[in-house]
Design an enzyme around this catalytic site. Sequence first.
Site, PDB file in Angstrom:
ATOM      1  CB  VAL A  77      -0.983  -0.002   1.195  1.00 38.97           C
ATOM      2  CG1 VAL A  77      -1.826   1.256   1.190  1.00 38.97           C
ATOM      3  CG2 VAL A  77      -1.878  -1.233   1.141  1.00 38.97           C
TER       4      VAL A  77
ATOM      5  CB  SER B 242       0.306  -8.624   5.466  1.00 39.18           C
ATOM      6  OG  SER B 242      -0.111  -8.269   6.747  1.00 39.18           O
ATOM      7  CB  THR B 243       3.468  -6.722   1.496  1.00 42.86           C
ATOM      8  OG1 THR B 243       2.412  -5.812   1.778  1.00 42.86           O
ATOM      9  CG2 THR B 243       3.802  -6.691   0.023  1.00 42.86           C
TER      10      THR B 243
ATOM     11  CG  HIS C 165       4.083 -13.649   4.898  1.00 40.38           C
ATOM     12  ND1 HIS C 165       4.757 -12.940   5.847  1.00 40.38           N
ATOM     13  CD2 HIS C 165       2.790 -13.598   5.230  1.00 40.38           C
ATOM     14  CE1 HIS C 165       3.900 -12.491   6.730  1.00 40.38           C
ATOM     15  NE2 HIS C 165       2.691 -12.873   6.376  1.00 40.38           N
TER      16      HIS C 165
ATOM     17  CG  HIS D 278      -5.165 -16.392   6.194  1.00 45.91           C
ATOM     18  ND1 HIS D 278      -6.241 -17.201   5.930  1.00 45.91           N
ATOM     19  CD2 HIS D 278      -4.491 -16.259   5.027  1.00 45.91           C
ATOM     20  CE1 HIS D 278      -6.213 -17.542   4.649  1.00 45.91           C
ATOM     21  NE2 HIS D 278      -5.152 -16.994   4.084  1.00 45.91           N
TER      22      HIS D 278
ATOM     23  CE1 TYR E 198      -4.715 -18.428  -0.536  1.00 46.91           C
ATOM     24  CE2 TYR E 198      -6.492 -18.042   1.026  1.00 46.91           C
ATOM     25  CZ  TYR E 198      -5.153 -17.968   0.685  1.00 46.91           C
ATOM     26  OH  TYR E 198      -4.252 -17.431   1.566  1.00 46.91           O
TER      27      TYR E 198
ATOM     28  CE1 TYR F 275     -33.823  12.213   0.274  1.00 47.32           C
ATOM     29  CE2 TYR F 275     -34.592  12.545  -1.971  1.00 47.32           C
ATOM     30  CZ  TYR F 275     -33.848  11.821  -1.045  1.00 47.32           C
ATOM     31  OH  TYR F 275     -33.139  10.723  -1.437  1.00 47.32           O
TER      32      TYR F 275
ATOM     33  CG  ASP G 291     -30.270  10.067   0.185  1.00 47.23           C
ATOM     34  OD1 ASP G 291     -29.350   9.575   0.867  1.00 47.23           O
ATOM     35  OD2 ASP G 291     -31.350   9.484  -0.014  1.00 47.23           O
TER      36      ASP G 291
ATOM     37  CB  THR H 139     -34.706  15.227   5.354  1.00 51.05           C
ATOM     38  OG1 THR H 139     -34.272  14.672   6.586  1.00 51.05           O
ATOM     39  CG2 THR H 139     -35.294  14.151   4.485  1.00 51.05           C
TER      40      THR H 139
END
Length: 576
Positions: free
Chosen positions: A15, A45-46, A48, A226, A257, A529, A542, A544
């Site tokens: 990142v 983490s990257t 491995h 993990h 996976y 609105y 959005d 009110t």
Amino acid sequence: MEDRARVVIVGAGIVGCSVAEHLTRLGWRDVVVLDQGPLFEAGGSTSHAPGLMFQINPSKTMTQLAAYSVKRYSELDLDGKPCFYRVGSIEVAATPERRKDLKRKHGLATSWGLESALLSPDECIEKSPLLDPGRIYGGFFVPSDGIAKAVRACEAMAREAESRGARFYGNTEVTDVLVEGGRVKAVETSRGRIETETVLSCAGMWGPRIGRMAGPFAQLLTPMQHQFAKTTPLPELEGASEESDHVILRHQDFSMYFRQHADRYGVGSYRHHPMPISPDEIGRYETGKTMPSIMEFTPEDFEGPWEEARRLLPALKGAQIDDAINGLFSFTPDGAPLMGESSRAKGFWMAEAVWITHAAGVGRMTAEWMTSNVPTLDPSGLDAHRFEPYAHSPAYVSARSSQSYQEVYDIIHPLQPMEESRPLRTSPFYVRQKELGAYFLEANGWERPHWFEANASLVEGHDIPDRDEWSGRYWSPIVGAEHQLTRERVALYDMTSLKKAEIWGTGALDFLQGLTAGQLDKPVGKVTYTLMLDEAGGIKSDITVARLGEHHFQSGCNGPRDLEWMERNLPEDGSV
Ligand SMILES: Cc1cc2nc3c(=O)[nH]c(=O)nc-3n(C[C@H](O)[C@H](O)[C@H](O)COP(=O)(O)OP(=O)(O)OC[C@H]3O[C@@H](n4cnc5c(N)ncnc54)[C@H](O)[C@@H]3O)c2cc1C
């Protein structure tokens, strides 16, 4: 090392490297990236991640981030070695229910422009020859998915960033972020102070520690263990290419996976009880020692998945587990990344809880957001301000993050609520609503009725279209009848779950007129609105707006992001 920088990025994982590359592309100079570990296998983490990239995601934005990441990694190479292998992916269905879900995924992929196909079991075997066709009902194939070489991509992106003026320093720990008068001033590091107005935390699972240094910008992530294991060499793969000849595989019914690693197979599993760790327990990487993001493998948690792996891929029956880890990476209460700028410490940004799959896209989005305040893609589901105050309690973060870990591969209906920590907030009408047979879903932590069984008799005489089993979940024909009767007669709604903001002061009307698209200069007592906009005229929310007095308004907002946006844009002259 510099004693001044325009921005200091904490963390040179996928990142941090990606944001640095994209910021320099947008013209930023004096970009300094610091990592406490050695570059570019820094111990996070990257270092491995096996790099599987499945682009499809129930969120359109996440799919778009992944698609951009595939494109970006495909363009990169490090000394002639590719950073992405386009081997394709297959998600297999081991149950008829999953087969239906794959059909829905195919629909989503098609509508979002991601090429995909549904395959028969035999067609799956052509692309993944070790699969047992008897175990599956078919598969969902995405030809552009594949394998990212994350550490290579870090270095390749760093080199590009360096060619445009960025500087990367390893073995340099950020020990403090100095904030004065609500603005970032400097960072303290193990090698001295750097004056800067902007700090970006890309510290992954260490993120909450960096966040605490900058003050109350809570970072709701939990590092989770993990499991990932490589097998011993398989005779079936003798002479295989150095990366992978087979598609990558997802076996969602077993939360697993798989990928080929030359003559071995790699097996990843989420099929174990959640194993959260406190960010404060994770040290920093010292060369020669085990990386802090690697915990001891717990074989007892891998027994069931390993059995299932050998059922799905019978060739694994002759292999052993070799080289297995419990790796650490970040999970959030809703599974999405945490991005944006702190409203309490201006100039303190974050981009955390991001997979390799989305990191190049998140890098681009962060760079755009920091440059123009308006990223090309919609950041609403990733904004770190999306959580209600109650969601900041450590117990809540841990419980929900654990649930999102367990559900990573589950079939989740878009309306399916979280089960833990409910009921959390109930309105004054809750008891009466229950008496009327309310069916509750959660909104901003509130129990919100979606229909009342007491209104069942209203369905008769109204033409409510039927829904199939999937679209009819968390729904009743009573909803249709209640809507139609609201149009025809009078209905009473409990608006407790809407977030309220009171806006008052002599500048209140001007402030709201500037922030929204509607005409709010109406007589006292009127409710409008309208849409709240960003600088580029894009829709933030959005809302009110009720005019309670000449200089006094009440707004019904969708959530904490709306309030944060209002506060961020308050005039500095104190007129509101
Ligand atoms: C076993 C395993 C398998 C995975 N498989 C996949 C996969 O197949 N596909 C996928 O998309 N994702 C996968 N992931 C997830 C992925 O690896 C991570 O989400 C991603 O690498 C996070 O990148 P990052 O840059 O945010 O964090 P990191 O790589 O952890 O980088 C953060 C950096 O910040 C540095 N840092 C922290 N604190 C400080 C400080 N005070 N001062 C200076 N530096 C600091 C750290 O040293 C670290 O280098 C997997 C993860 C694991 C553990």
